[in-house]
Write a protein that holds these residues in place. Sequence first.
Motif, short mmCIF file in Angstrom:
data_model
loop_
_atom_site.label_atom_id
_atom_site.label_comp_id
_atom_site.label_asym_id
_atom_site.label_seq_id
_atom_site.Cartn_x
_atom_site.Cartn_y
_atom_site.Cartn_z
N MET A 53 8.02 -2.59 24.44
CA MET A 53 9.42 -3.24 24.50
C MET A 53 9.76 -3.01 23.05
N ARG A 54 11.13 -2.67 22.84
CA ARG A 54 11.74 -2.42 21.67
C ARG A 54 11.85 -3.66 21.07
N ALA A 55 11.89 -3.57 19.78
CA ALA A 55 12.08 -5.09 18.92
C ALA A 55 13.29 -5.37 18.78
N TYR A 56 14.22 -4.27 19.01
CA TYR A 56 15.61 -4.50 18.35
C TYR A 56 16.57 -3.37 19.22
N PRO A 57 17.76 -3.80 19.61
CA PRO A 57 18.57 -2.51 20.05
C PRO A 57 18.68 -1.33 19.36
N ASP A 58 18.56 -0.42 20.02
CA ASP A 58 18.55 1.25 19.34
C ASP A 58 17.55 1.61 18.52
N GLN A 59 16.36 0.61 18.61
CA GLN A 59 15.06 1.11 18.03
C GLN A 59 14.51 2.35 18.56
N PRO A 60 14.05 3.17 17.79
CA PRO A 60 13.42 4.33 18.27
C PRO A 60 12.05 4.06 18.95
N PRO A 61 11.60 4.77 20.08
CA PRO A 61 10.30 4.04 20.85
C PRO A 61 9.41 4.48 19.80
#
Length: 151
Positions: A53-61
Amino acid sequence: MTVVAGLLVFASTAAIGQMIQQNVPQLEGPAQSMATGEAKPLPKWVTDDQRRMRAYPDQPPIIPHSIEGYELSVNANRCLSCHKREFTQDSGAPMISVTHYMTRDGQMLADVSPRRYFCTACHVPQADTRNLVVNQFKDMSELGFKPAGSE
């Protein structure tokens, strides 16, 4: 008279400068020891091939597999051998975002944009370490918001 006045201004400015310099604390702190110590062991990389799961919006995977030994240079990019649009069906790897095929002006390209070619500038492997700070990020679904049309 002008020379005497100039010397007086110079002398008083130098004296004020010395007083100010004595009252200003050092910005760099105490001198650091030059002794060498034992290095901490390198953390183990998370290589379970599970998407996180990404830690914040728009975080690169993050990269969920080992990339040790991958060539990533001007001449070759091993990441693209699995993640490029035409290779994902055979490799089973997720396709890189369509934004990687765009110029800065939003024009679509036939190949990966040169500014998106060096994957590890944004995408990094995940290390198995403790958090440096407490993460209080909550996903929108945890806050009680439901996707539009789900009611």
